[in-house]
Design an enzyme around this catalytic site. Structure first.
Site: not given
Ligand SMILES: Cc1cc2nc3c(=O)[nH]c(=O)nc-3n(C[C@H](O)[C@H](O)[C@H](O)COP(=O)(O)OP(=O)(O)OC[C@H]3O[C@@H](n4cnc5c(N)ncnc54)[C@H](O)[C@@H]3O)c2cc1C
Length: 392
Positions: A135-136, A164-165, A347-348, A373
């Site tokens: 929740e907020p 954020f569901i 690396i790139h 989570e």
């Protein structure tokens, strides 16, 4: 209702499982990897791909066979998720809530009637599910949630906002944690409800604009005098919702950890092939020991993550309480894939920073794993709290 973890699935026979892994591997390589950039750009997984996921049974990986799922054991599920990690994590999100946090409350603690009503349609992907805890004003401190569920005769009236569901814009069914106890009732005053999206008074906010994982959507879910029948109470018992949510998250942590390992392995494969091709100072950069050190560090850490996830999953399948190990896995693998993604960009070189190569997209995508989570700090607290309890 049992306090212990759910009954363990026996899983598939070895041959069927090997065929499933091979099918998923091919699906990822041939159907998903080629459209990663397109999905990120459009912020949408094509409906045809979602149908293919349904046909493969991906929505029902963890749902018992008696309800039409594949009934994978935890060890099998994480091995499928290793494969699914080898592409943009947004794809997994399409069915991830059905496999994990959106269905497992029902699987673990639902009444026989609730299971029968929803699980077969969740397993086929006909219904998309969401898990609504945050929740907020209640994130890491989920037990302080404010959403209320007031008993009114044979019904409950729900009021509050969830934030954020994941999959809220697509969901047909929400597992919602709300307070049936008084304001100061803490975790014991929380109950879980099964609320259908079409219920009057339930509305979905505008999809959130996110840092990464485009194609997967989150939004607020707003409840204004949402009236549900008493049999929407998960398991039919008040005050068990927080416990259900924590059990669901324990299991979900292994699933997310497997995803982190899969993504790390993908990034490592991309880094290795780039290092072989890219030439500087007259030779492939793979020949430079400082590049080799980065490859070796990533390989070592991805292997450690894979080993941890497999060990914890096997123990869960054997009926052990793996609350601590699941938190260790989530903490380690989500931090690990962040380091692997960072080295992949390095690396790139400049190409790692450019959209065209897709590495910067993974770098943004994996940042989420340390947040949802349970943040890394919450995993640390769980691990230490359990250690202190065990030695009291
Ligand atoms: C893309 C995305 C998808 C999501 N999907 C879902 C979903 O489907 N369902 C759902 O219910 N939620 C979902 N969430 C919410 C997510 O689980 C929360 O964002 C997360 O639990 C953290 O809560 P918070 O954002 O309120 O951060 P806060 O709890 O405010 O934390 C802020 C910071 O403080 C730290 N902190 C907090 N408490 C402590 C403490 N005691 N000790 C040390 N540090 C502490 C945190 O680790 C963090 O670094 C999603 C979030 C995102 C970003």
């Amino acid at each position: 209702m049992p306090d212990t973890i759910d009954q363990q699935s026996p899983g598939l026979d070895a041959e069927t499982f090997a065929a499933l892994i091979e099918t998923v591997r091919r699906f990822v390589a041939e159907r998903l990897v080629p459209i990663e950039a397109q999905v990120a750009e459009a912020d949408q997984v094509p409906p045809g791909i979602v149908d293919e996921m349904r046909a493969l049974g991906l929505f029902g990986l963890s749902i018992p066979t008696e309800f039409g799922g594949l009934g994978l054991s935890m060890s099998e599920e994480v091995r499928v998720v290793f494969e699914l990690g080898r592409t943009s994590p947004a794809f997994r999100s399409v069915f991830g809530t059905n496999v994990g946090i959106g269905s497992q409350g029902l699987v673990m603690d639902g009444t026989p009637a609730q299971k029968q009503k929803y699980l077969p349609r969740i397993a086929t992907g006909e219904i998309i599910t969401s898990f609504a805890l945050t929740e907020p004003e209640a994130g890491s401190d989920a037990a302080s949630l404010r959403m209320t569920a007031r008993k009114d005769g044979a019904r409950y009236i729900l009021n509050g906002t969830k934030r954020f569901i994941t999959n809220a814009p697509e969901a047909g069914l929400f597992t919602v944690m709300a307070r049936t106890g008084g304001k100061d009732s803490g975790a014991r005053g929380v109950s879980a409800f099964l609320v259908e999206a079409a219920t009057k008074g339930l509305s979905i906010g505008k999809p959130d604009a996110k840092m990464g994982q485009q194609g997967a959507h989150t939004a607020d879910v707003i409840f204004e005098d949402v009236s549900v029948p008493a049999d929407a109470l998960l398991g039919g018992v008040e005050g068990r919702g927080f416990k259900t949510a924590m059990k669901v998250l324990d299991r979900g942590r292994l699933h997310i950890s497997a995803l982190c390992v899969g993504v790390a392995e993908r990034l490592l494969a991309d880094s290795l092939s780039y290092a072989r091709e890219r030439k500087q100072f007259g030779q492939a950069i793979a020949g430079f020991q400082l590049i080799q050190a980065m490859l070796a560090d990533s390989r070592t850490e991805a292997y450690a993550g894979r080993t941890m996830v497999l060990d914890a999953s096997r123990r869960r399948d054997a009926g052990e309480d793996i609350g601590t190990e699941a938190a260790c896995c989530k903490y380690y693998t989500s931090e690990m894939v962040g380091r692997v993604a960072d080295r992949a960009v390095q690396i790139h070189g400049g190409a790692g920073y450019m959209t065209e190569y897709g590495i910067e997209r993974f770098y943004r995508d994996v940042r989420l794993f340390r947040l949802y989570e349970g943040t890394s700090q919450i995993q640390q607290l769980v691990i230490a709290r359990n250690m202190l309890r065990e030695t009291e």
